[in-house]
Design a protein around this motif. Structure first.
Motif, PDB file in Angstrom:
ATOM      1  N   UNK A   1       0.864  -1.181   0.000  1.00  0.00           N
ATOM      2  CA  UNK A   1       0.000   0.000   0.000  1.00  0.00           C
ATOM      3  C   UNK A   1       0.901   1.231   0.000  1.00  0.00           C
ATOM      4  N   UNK A   2       1.326   1.644  -1.203  1.00  0.00           N
ATOM      5  CA  UNK A   2       2.243   2.772  -1.346  1.00  0.00           C
ATOM      6  C   UNK A   2       1.453   4.063  -1.538  1.00  0.00           C
ATOM      7  N   UNK A   3       1.982   5.156  -1.002  1.00  0.00           N
ATOM      8  CA  UNK A   3       1.278   6.448  -1.040  1.00  0.00           C
ATOM      9  C   UNK A   3       0.986   6.909  -2.467  1.00  0.00           C
ATOM     10  N   UNK A   4       1.856   6.548  -3.409  1.00  0.00           N
ATOM     11  CA  UNK A   4       1.692   7.037  -4.782  1.00  0.00           C
ATOM     12  C   UNK A   4       0.378   6.588  -5.411  1.00  0.00           C
ATOM     13  N   UNK A   5      -0.121   5.456  -4.998  1.00  0.00           N
ATOM     14  CA  UNK A   5      -1.352   4.940  -5.607  1.00  0.00           C
ATOM     15  C   UNK A   5      -2.556   5.781  -5.227  1.00  0.00           C
ATOM     16  N   UNK A   6      -2.503   6.427  -4.071  1.00  0.00           N
ATOM     17  CA  UNK A   6      -3.625   7.268  -3.622  1.00  0.00           C
ATOM     18  C   UNK A   6      -3.228   8.746  -3.594  1.00  0.00           C
ATOM     19  N   UNK A   7      -2.181   9.083  -4.350  1.00  0.00           N
ATOM     20  CA  UNK A   7      -1.702  10.464  -4.436  1.00  0.00           C
ATOM     21  C   UNK A   7      -1.486  11.052  -3.041  1.00  0.00           C
ATOM     22  N   UNK A   8      -1.008  10.218  -2.129  1.00  0.00           N
ATOM     23  CA  UNK A   8      -0.685  10.671  -0.780  1.00  0.00           C
ATOM     24  C   UNK A   8      -1.880  10.909   0.110  1.00  0.00           C
ATOM     25  N   UNK A   9      -3.068  10.444  -0.261  1.00  0.00           N
ATOM     26  CA  UNK A   9      -4.286  10.656   0.532  1.00  0.00           C
ATOM     27  C   UNK A   9      -4.522   9.430   1.422  1.00  0.00           C
ATOM     28  N   UNK A  10      -4.180   9.476   2.716  1.00  0.00           N
ATOM     29  CA  UNK A  10      -4.318   8.304   3.575  1.00  0.00           C
ATOM     30  C   UNK A  10      -5.778   7.925   3.831  1.00  0.00           C
ATOM     31  N   UNK A  11      -6.690   8.919   3.747  1.00  0.00           N
ATOM     32  CA  UNK A  11      -8.094   8.599   4.022  1.00  0.00           C
ATOM     33  C   UNK A  11      -8.651   7.675   2.950  1.00  0.00           C
ATOM     34  N   UNK A  12      -8.377   7.971   1.688  1.00  0.00           N
ATOM     35  CA  UNK A  12      -8.852   7.113   0.606  1.00  0.00           C
ATOM     36  C   UNK A  12      -8.260   5.705   0.737  1.00  0.00           C
ATOM     37  N   UNK A  13      -6.959   5.636   1.036  1.00  0.00           N
ATOM     38  CA  UNK A  13      -6.313   4.332   1.183  1.00  0.00           C
ATOM     39  C   UNK A  13      -6.915   3.555   2.354  1.00  0.00           C
ATOM     40  N   UNK A  14      -7.169   4.246   3.463  1.00  0.00           N
ATOM     41  CA  UNK A  14      -7.731   3.588   4.637  1.00  0.00           C
ATOM     42  C   UNK A  14      -9.121   3.049   4.358  1.00  0.00           C
ATOM     43  N   UNK A  15      -9.946   3.823   3.640  1.00  0.00           N
ATOM     44  CA  UNK A  15     -11.300   3.362   3.318  1.00  0.00           C
ATOM     45  C   UNK A  15     -11.256   2.079   2.490  1.00  0.00           C
ATOM     46  N   UNK A  16     -10.339   2.029   1.510  1.00  0.00           N
ATOM     47  CA  UNK A  16     -10.236   0.818   0.683  1.00  0.00           C
ATOM     48  C   UNK A  16      -9.734  -0.361   1.496  1.00  0.00           C
ATOM     49  N   UNK A  17      -8.725  -0.122   2.354  1.00  0.00           N
ATOM     50  CA  UNK A  17      -8.208  -1.196   3.189  1.00  0.00           C
ATOM     51  C   UNK A  17      -9.258  -1.696   4.172  1.00  0.00           C
ATOM     52  N   UNK A  18     -10.023  -0.784   4.767  1.00  0.00           N
ATOM     53  CA  UNK A  18     -11.052  -1.171   5.726  1.00  0.00           C
ATOM     54  C   UNK A  18     -12.094  -2.060   5.064  1.00  0.00           C
ATOM     55  N   UNK A  19     -12.443  -1.734   3.832  1.00  0.00           N
ATOM     56  CA  UNK A  19     -13.390  -2.574   3.107  1.00  0.00           C
ATOM     57  C   UNK A  19     -12.833  -3.964   2.859  1.00  0.00           C
TER      58      UNK A  19
END
Length: 890
Positions: free
Chosen positions: A857-875
């Protein structure tokens, strides 16, 4: 030191003859049989069946035919005689009304007949020990001839089973009995005969004499088995090294490495002899080999699996794979390997871009100055990798690069900054790094490669080049030899031509004793010999094994049980001085492993796959200096105590209660052990009384001494220390011997229970009790707080109520974030491994093999937005139920 001198010294220090067992009823009841093929469910038969089940790996039950019974004077002492002329390991198979007596090993004539030629001739009798043999014409005459050959004063055939007190008689009936100890034959004469042979170029010569370094074969290891870096290095070394030494703690994959090395040598056209300490160990390795493609192992000793090989050899083999088919297999392997390399290269390139892009913030303030000083580094189309390579090359290439780009003092900085700038631009343009498809493709490619090399090994083992006419003839002769009794088998094996035989059947497995007792005394008969559990093998028994191969793989752990020598210090000093031999031949203190480790570097296998962390933690720290990578750590088990210490005045009663508790909870695979034979016997008697054989088999219950459990494991182990507060110091020192103690506390996979009458012991036992009481939590340091992208992601996941554990350590690897419930965690890697792409791939491979489900889960995939990454991971955590990380077989 010349091999001939080594063998002469060892011959003088070897026992001349084996100990003679004259009373087999000492191990348990002697149960006479009305029918040699079956026995009713009597109290004695039930007890024997239970003993056999409790010691199934040791195969203690024997069936005998024709017993010498009575008393006679031997060496000035009146001795009780209860000895069979023929015997065979058996097991009792339950039926409705009784037990069927099922063979579990060789029929063997009594070792009291010292004339081996006569013993072989007696074993060649038709129908020997078959159904109805005792009633057949000539059987009683055979028994009388064998009885007279023992040298005991036998004076009559008995008409009943009663043993006289004043003479020795022959009872021509079958009976069941228990063997507690098996004594090895003396080797003095054999070693002297080896001393007269030419042994240059054998593994024995390499270990004791000065040997030059062999040319190393660094070709990539391609194996059907998943291998760690250290295991792959061992496989590379056995290709050419005269001596390869491997060490590792319990559960660290030594047997796995042996299998991989044996398959590699055979696939390259060589032959392998594997020598173990016990028949059970030989069968375990044969079972491991059968899980992977390759040649049929030849178990030539007292092994139950030998019968299936005889049937296969007798049935014959069809036409082997042709040269064109083998070339096609090799081509498939090359293509599969190229695909794996391609996928790894793709992943490494992506990880390298991530690493370079992560450097851009450091270069950002310097970019204007670097652009002005070294403009050439920032022009479109400039090959930055090539420019860096030309700088490294020096000479004219370096001069031309500097002239085109600018200031020589800042070129390297400019190239690094430009690389970081390009990497960041690439990630922004492509939407970041998503490696999940590539990991899946790599996994598929690695599986395809394992399948391809496995298929190639299978066909190569049965190829035309191996199975020519002479090889088929030798295989037929081998089948006849394996069907023969032990003494006759020795004679038949010696007559088979070694070259065609080992070419057709290149993988042989037997005990150290079997090797010298049965195999031809042919120097360098095999390309590689594997000496397993070598710390437990003395030099006297190892020497003839090493002489039979050109190279050796010596496997052992000097921190586990060592061999026991009964040679006195006075004898050792005198013999060494007389032969001007050095301390390597001190057979009291130097095992086969010790001598090998002095001749070649040892490869340490660090990864532990057997026990939960709390079980292995004490040994890891106390005996191995924290050099173990414990890959069994999981959130579900990390804080669970796995060691119970029961303080009790009656250890046997406490052990029975612990067994019943585990049985009631559904545990299957329970080992009960003690350092002391008398205590182990008391535990055995109590368990036989408490459980019928059906329940013993259902529970997978075993009992024995620590020595009997070396090399074995169980789901739950229950230890009876067998020590009382008033015991003499020597008894306590025996139980607290570090090597014995290390084996005792590392047999369990999931749980260890210790029953003890001691309340406040000191020394090693006291340290272990304190460790058990403290539990695992007290020793785990708090992980460092996450930083950067990992910290931002952890914060957002916490807001979504996703359980998150930062910097979760598993062995030498760290998982940046461990998500989800403890029973089904997901490992999140928030960036490439700081040591580079190779380390990242190695971490993924090790953790995946340990059972972990991982995500990059690298920051570049979500353009550095941890909230978007967290929502996908939580799902993903909510919908995914990955398997609990588990361990792999040793």
């Amino acid at each position: 030191m010349l091999p001939s001198r080594v063998l002469e010294v060892l011959a003088e220090l070897a026992p001349a003859n084996n100990d003679r067992e004259l009373d087999v009823s000492r191990g348990g009841p002697l149960v006479w049989l009305d029918d040699a093929e079956k026995v009713g469910r009597t109290k004695q038969a039930n007890r024997l069946a239970a003993i056999g089940a409790l010691h199934r790996e040791e195969r203690p039950l024997r069936r005998g035919w024709g017993f010498l019974v009575g008393r006679t004077e031997i060496d000035g002492k009146l001795r009780k005689i209860r000895v069979p002329l023929l015997s065979q390991p058996v097991r009792l198979e339950r039926g409705l009304l009784g037990y069927r007596v099922v063979p579990a090993g060789d029929i063997e004539i009594t070792p009291l007949i010292a004339d081996r030629t006569l013993a072989a001739a007696l074993e060649a009798a038709p129908g020997l020990a078959g159904p109805g043999w005792l009633e057949a014409t000539g059987s009683k005459a055979w028994l009388w001839s064998a009885a007279e050959a023992t040298g005991l004063p036998v004076d009559a055939h008995a008409t009943g089973r009663r043993a006289p007190d004043d003479r020795v008689v022959l009872v021509s009936e079958p009976a069941l009995f228990v063997v507690r100890d098996v004594f090895g034959a003396g080797l003095a004469d054999s070693l002297r005969s080896w001393a007269g042979r030419e042994l240059a170029g054998t593994a024995l010569a390499s270990i004791y004499d000065t040997c030059g370094e062999s040319e190393k074969d660094r070709t990539e290891v391609v194996s059907p088995l998943p291998l760690s870096e250290a295991q792959a290095e061992v496989v590379r070394r056995v290709r050419t090294a005269p001596i390869t030494v491997v060490s590792g703690a319990p559960g660290n994959g030594k047997s796995h490495t042996v299998v991989a090395a044996a398959l590699e040598v055979v696939h390259r056209g060589g032959s392998v002899l594997v020598a173990t300490q016990s028949p059970h160990a030989a069968e375990v390795l044969a079972g491991l080999l059968e899980r992977y493609p390759g040649p049929v192992p030849v178990l030539f000793g007292d092994a139950a699996r030998r019968e299936s090989l005889v049937a296969e050899l007798t049935a014959g083999f069809g036409d082997g794979a042709t040269e064109s088919e083998l070339r096609a297999d090799a081509d498939r392997v090359r293509r599969a390997l190229a695909r794996v390399r391609e996928m790894r290269s793709t992943l490494k390139a992506a990880l390298e871009i991530e690493l370079r892009a992560a450097e851009l913030p450091e270069w950002q303030p310097l970019l204007p100055g670097l652009t002005a000083d070294v403009p050439g580094a920032f022009r479109d189309g400039v090959d930055l990798e090539r420019a860096a390579a030309r700088l490294d090359r020096g000479g004219l290439a370096r001069w031309w690069t500097l002239r085109r780009m600018g200031s020589p003092e800042r070129v390297r900085d400019a190239l690094a900054a430009a690389t970081a700038q390009r990497a960041a631009a690439h990630l922004a343009a492509t939407g970041g790094t998503d490696l999940e498809p590539q990991w899946a493709a790599l996994h598929e490619a690695e599986n395809a490669l394992a399948q391809a090399i496995g298929d190639a090994m299978r066909r190569s083992a049965r190829s035309e080049r191996r199975w020519d006419r002479s090889a088929r003839r030798c295989a037929a002769e081998l089948a006849a030899a394996l069907r023969a009794g032990r003494n006759r088998r020795r004679e038949l094996l010696a007559t088979i031509e070694a070259g065609p035989l080992t070419r057709a059947l290149p993988l042989w497995i037997g005990t150290v004793a079997d090797v010298e007792d049965l195999l031809p005394a042919a120097p360098g008969m095999f390309d590689l010999v594997v000496l397993d559990e070598a710390s437990h093998v003395d030099q006297v028994r190892a020497a003839p094994v090493l002489a039979r191969a050109r190279r050796a793989l010596v496997v052992g752990d000097p921190r586990q049980l060592r061999f026991v020598s009964f040679v006195s210090d006075v004898d050792v000093v005198e013999v060494l001085a007389r032969h001007e031999a050095d301390e390597r031949l001190d057979v009291r203190r130097m095992s086969a492993y010790d001598v090998a480790a002095g001749a070649a570097p040892a490869t340490w296998l660090a990864e532990h796959h057997r026990s939960v962390p709390h079980l292995i933690g004490f040994s890891a720290r106390r005996f191995y200096g924290d050099k173990l990578d414990i890959l069994t750590r999981t959130p579900a088990g990390e804080n669970t105590g796995a060691i119970d210490v029961l303080h009790t005045p009656d250890e046997v009663e406490a052990v029975l209660a612990a067994v019943e508790k585990e049985a009631a909870s559904g545990t299957r695979g329970i080992g009960v052990i003690s350092p002391f034979r008398a205590q182990a016997d008391a535990l055995e008697a109590a368990l036989v009384e408490a459980y019928p054989v059906e329940r013993i088999e259902e529970l997978g219950l075993r009992v024995g001494t620590v020595h009997a459990f070396q090399g074995s494991e169980a789901e739950v182990v229950i230890v009876s220390l067998g020590l009382a507060p008033g015991d003499p110091p020597a008894r306590r020192r025996f139980a607290a011997d570090p090597n014995l103690f290390n084996v005792m506390v590392t047999r369990a996979r999931r749980k260890l229970v210790v029953a003890t009458a001691l309340t406040k012991p000191g020394g090693l036992i006291g340290e272990f009790f304190a460790y058990a009481q403290a539990g695992p939590t007290a020793r785990d340091p708090s992980p460092p707080a996450p930083a950067g992208w990992a910290a931002d992601l952890a914060t957002e996941l916490a807001r979504l109520d996703v359980p998150t554990r930062p910097a979760y350590g598993v062995g030498r690897w760290t998982i940046d974030l461990c998500l989800g419930p403890a029973e089904s965690p997901i490992g999140v890697l928030c960036g490439p491994h700081p040591d580079g792409p190779d380390a990242h791939l190695a971490r993924r491979r090790a953790l995946t093999l340990a059972g972990w489900q991982l995500r990059d889960v690298f920051a570049s995939r979500w353009h550095g937005d941890p909230r978007r990454a967290a929502l996908e991971l939580a799902g993903g955590v909510a919908t995914c139920s990955p398997p609990l990380p588990g361990d792999t077989a040793d």
